[in-house]
Design a protein around this motif. Structure first.
Motif, PDB file in Angstrom:
ATOM      1  N   ALA A  34      32.232   5.508 -26.408  1.00 36.75           N
ATOM      2  CA  ALA A  34      32.059   4.262 -25.991  1.00 36.75           C
ATOM      3  C   ALA A  34      32.912   3.041 -26.670  1.00 36.75           C
ATOM      4  O   ALA A  34      33.167   2.497 -25.874  1.00 36.75           O
ATOM      5  CB  ALA A  34      30.076   3.636 -26.125  1.00 36.75           C
ATOM      6  N   ARG A  35      33.162   3.623 -28.054  1.00 34.47           N
ATOM      7  CA  ARG A  35      34.421   2.685 -29.156  1.00 34.47           C
ATOM      8  C   ARG A  35      35.499   3.154 -27.557  1.00 34.47           C
ATOM      9  O   ARG A  35      36.936   2.360 -27.947  1.00 34.47           O
ATOM     10  CB  ARG A  35      33.816   2.920 -30.060  1.00 34.47           C
ATOM     11  CG  ARG A  35      35.146   2.514 -31.149  1.00 34.47           C
ATOM     12  CD  ARG A  35      34.630   2.735 -32.273  1.00 34.47           C
ATOM     13  NE  ARG A  35      35.619   3.409 -32.924  1.00 34.47           N
ATOM     14  CZ  ARG A  35      35.664   3.892 -33.913  1.00 34.47           C
ATOM     15  NH1 ARG A  35      34.798   3.905 -34.520  1.00 34.47           N
ATOM     16  NH2 ARG A  35      36.814   4.862 -34.425  1.00 34.47           N
ATOM     17  N   LYS A  38      35.899   0.834 -24.759  1.00 36.79           N
ATOM     18  CA  LYS A  38      35.906   0.248 -24.592  1.00 36.79           C
ATOM     19  C   LYS A  38      37.696  -0.526 -25.521  1.00 36.79           C
ATOM     20  O   LYS A  38      37.769  -1.741 -25.027  1.00 36.79           O
ATOM     21  CB  LYS A  38      35.034  -0.946 -25.641  1.00 36.79           C
ATOM     22  CG  LYS A  38      35.256  -2.089 -26.342  1.00 36.79           C
ATOM     23  CD  LYS A  38      34.969  -2.538 -27.339  1.00 36.79           C
ATOM     24  CE  LYS A  38      34.076  -3.952 -27.888  1.00 36.79           C
ATOM     25  NZ  LYS A  38      35.841  -4.652 -28.004  1.00 36.79           N
ATOM     26  N   LYS A  39      37.906   0.370 -26.489  1.00 37.14           N
ATOM     27  CA  LYS A  39      39.276  -0.098 -26.241  1.00 37.14           C
ATOM     28  C   LYS A  39      40.675   0.259 -25.269  1.00 37.14           C
ATOM     29  O   LYS A  39      41.573  -0.609 -24.898  1.00 37.14           O
ATOM     30  CB  LYS A  39      40.094   1.221 -27.040  1.00 37.14           C
ATOM     31  CG  LYS A  39      39.407   1.117 -28.844  1.00 37.14           C
ATOM     32  CD  LYS A  39      40.273   2.462 -29.447  1.00 37.14           C
ATOM     33  CE  LYS A  39      39.667   3.168 -29.486  1.00 37.14           C
ATOM     34  NZ  LYS A  39      40.500   4.598 -30.677  1.00 37.14           N
ATOM     35  N   PHE A  40      40.110   1.198 -24.419  1.00 32.47           N
ATOM     36  CA  PHE A  40      41.120   1.576 -22.939  1.00 32.47           C
ATOM     37  C   PHE A  40      41.170   0.397 -21.875  1.00 32.47           C
ATOM     38  O   PHE A  40      42.043  -0.021 -21.500  1.00 32.47           O
ATOM     39  CB  PHE A  40      40.918   2.682 -22.485  1.00 32.47           C
ATOM     40  CG  PHE A  40      41.554   3.490 -22.569  1.00 32.47           C
ATOM     41  CD1 PHE A  40      42.234   4.220 -22.654  1.00 32.47           C
ATOM     42  CD2 PHE A  40      40.297   4.987 -23.097  1.00 32.47           C
ATOM     43  CE1 PHE A  40      42.661   4.751 -23.699  1.00 32.47           C
ATOM     44  CE2 PHE A  40      41.293   5.820 -23.718  1.00 32.47           C
ATOM     45  CZ  PHE A  40      42.511   6.242 -23.943  1.00 32.47           C
ATOM     46  N   ASN A  64      26.768  13.385 -21.748  1.00 34.39           N
ATOM     47  CA  ASN A  64      27.158  12.591 -22.939  1.00 34.39           C
ATOM     48  C   ASN A  64      26.278  11.622 -22.947  1.00 34.39           C
ATOM     49  O   ASN A  64      26.023  10.404 -22.285  1.00 34.39           O
ATOM     50  CB  ASN A  64      28.586  12.446 -22.516  1.00 34.39           C
ATOM     51  CG  ASN A  64      29.535  11.368 -23.434  1.00 34.39           C
ATOM     52  OD1 ASN A  64      28.442  10.452 -24.262  1.00 34.39           O
ATOM     53  ND2 ASN A  64      30.666  11.278 -23.684  1.00 34.39           N
ATOM     54  N   LYS A  65      25.563  11.663 -24.238  1.00 35.56           N
ATOM     55  CA  LYS A  65      24.363  10.277 -24.675  1.00 35.56           C
ATOM     56  C   LYS A  65      25.380   9.135 -24.534  1.00 35.56           C
ATOM     57  O   LYS A  65      24.370   8.395 -24.080  1.00 35.56           O
ATOM     58  CB  LYS A  65      24.531  10.637 -25.750  1.00 35.56           C
ATOM     59  CG  LYS A  65      23.568  12.151 -26.070  1.00 35.56           C
ATOM     60  CD  LYS A  65      22.322  11.884 -26.663  1.00 35.56           C
ATOM     61  CE  LYS A  65      21.259  13.567 -27.208  1.00 35.56           C
ATOM     62  NZ  LYS A  65      21.161  13.929 -26.190  1.00 35.56           N
ATOM     63  N   ALA A  66      26.568   9.168 -24.836  1.00 32.32           N
ATOM     64  CA  ALA A  66      26.454   7.524 -24.620  1.00 32.32           C
ATOM     65  C   ALA A  66      27.762   6.966 -22.981  1.00 32.32           C
ATOM     66  O   ALA A  66      27.929   6.182 -23.117  1.00 32.32           O
ATOM     67  CB  ALA A  66      28.212   7.314 -25.563  1.00 32.32           C
ATOM     68  N   GLN A  72      27.920   0.734 -18.625  1.00 34.55           N
ATOM     69  CA  GLN A  72      27.051  -0.981 -18.936  1.00 34.55           C
ATOM     70  C   GLN A  72      28.469  -1.497 -19.139  1.00 34.55           C
ATOM     71  O   GLN A  72      28.676  -2.594 -19.104  1.00 34.55           O
ATOM     72  CB  GLN A  72      26.081  -1.203 -19.406  1.00 34.55           C
ATOM     73  CG  GLN A  72      26.221  -1.610 -20.482  1.00 34.55           C
ATOM     74  CD  GLN A  72      25.113  -2.615 -19.315  1.00 34.55           C
ATOM     75  OE1 GLN A  72      24.564  -2.628 -18.763  1.00 34.55           O
ATOM     76  NE2 GLN A  72      25.407  -4.502 -19.153  1.00 34.55           N
ATOM     77  N   MET A  73      29.161  -1.231 -19.599  1.00 36.71           N
ATOM     78  CA  MET A  73      30.566  -1.826 -20.272  1.00 36.71           C
ATOM     79  C   MET A  73      31.701  -2.169 -19.682  1.00 36.71           C
ATOM     80  O   MET A  73      31.932  -2.598 -19.148  1.00 36.71           O
ATOM     81  CB  MET A  73      30.750  -0.872 -21.686  1.00 36.71           C
ATOM     82  CG  MET A  73      31.936  -1.207 -22.887  1.00 36.71           C
ATOM     83  SD  MET A  73      32.851  -0.411 -23.334  1.00 36.71           S
ATOM     84  CE  MET A  73      31.696   0.007 -24.442  1.00 36.71           C
TER      85      MET A  73
END
Length: 171
Positions: A34-35, A38-40, A64-66, A72-73
């Protein structure tokens, strides 16, 4: 207009024709975090890129657990989201979370289910034995819950396009 994320190479099944050789044992492509997403997304925003849609593929993205956090993001930032899936057990384990996203974002969340043929025998010839019923369960659940749903079918059986389309429509 679209940004695609490959969530990882692991998949719950091994298809004969997988272009990236995804399988339950192929973890050569590290899981996307997820990180990372978020960066992209932050970069796209800071550069004012004309993105409209985020696509998620794999392997099987629901392994993929994320994934739910990544969806959502993306949805919360106003993007349409498309997930390519085989609609099998990894997705079944996320039914409640998917319902919550569907309730919050409606049609902005689209699910495209990959099916190799509209008949069980030909589908399983590529996807493997006992892949038909779990796929149908996922497909029926998505339909029953009014998801923005599409099927990605194949035409690898020397059938005419009209015949293939009518077979998928009947399914």
């Amino acid at each position: 207009r679209s940004l695609w994320f490959n969530t990882g190479s692991l998949c719950n099944i091994t298809c004969q024709n997988c272009y990236m050789e995804s399988s339950p044992k192929n973890d050569s492509l590290a899981y996307l975090s997820a990180r990372d997403v978020k960066k992209f997304l932050d970069e796209a925003h800071s550069k004012n890129l004309p993105l409209e849609e985020m696509g998620f593929t794999g392997g099987e993205p629901f392994m993929n657990k994320a994934l739910i956090a990544m969806l959502q993001m993306s949805l919360s930032r106003g993007y349409k989201v498309l997930v390519l899936t085989n609609a099998m057990k990894p997705m079944h384990h996320r039914f409640q979370e998917l319902l919550e996203l569907r309730q919050l974002y409606g049609e902005k969340l689209a699910i495209r289910v990959s099916i190799d043929h509209y008949s069980r025998s030909k589908h399983e010839a590529i996807r493997g034995t006992n892949t038909w019923k779990p796929m149908l369960r996922g497909l029926q659940w998505l339909s029953k819950n009014d998801f923005n749903l599409a099927i990605a079918g194949r035409t690898c059986w020397n059938e005419s396009e009209p015949k293939a389309r009518s077979g998928y429509a009947a399914l």
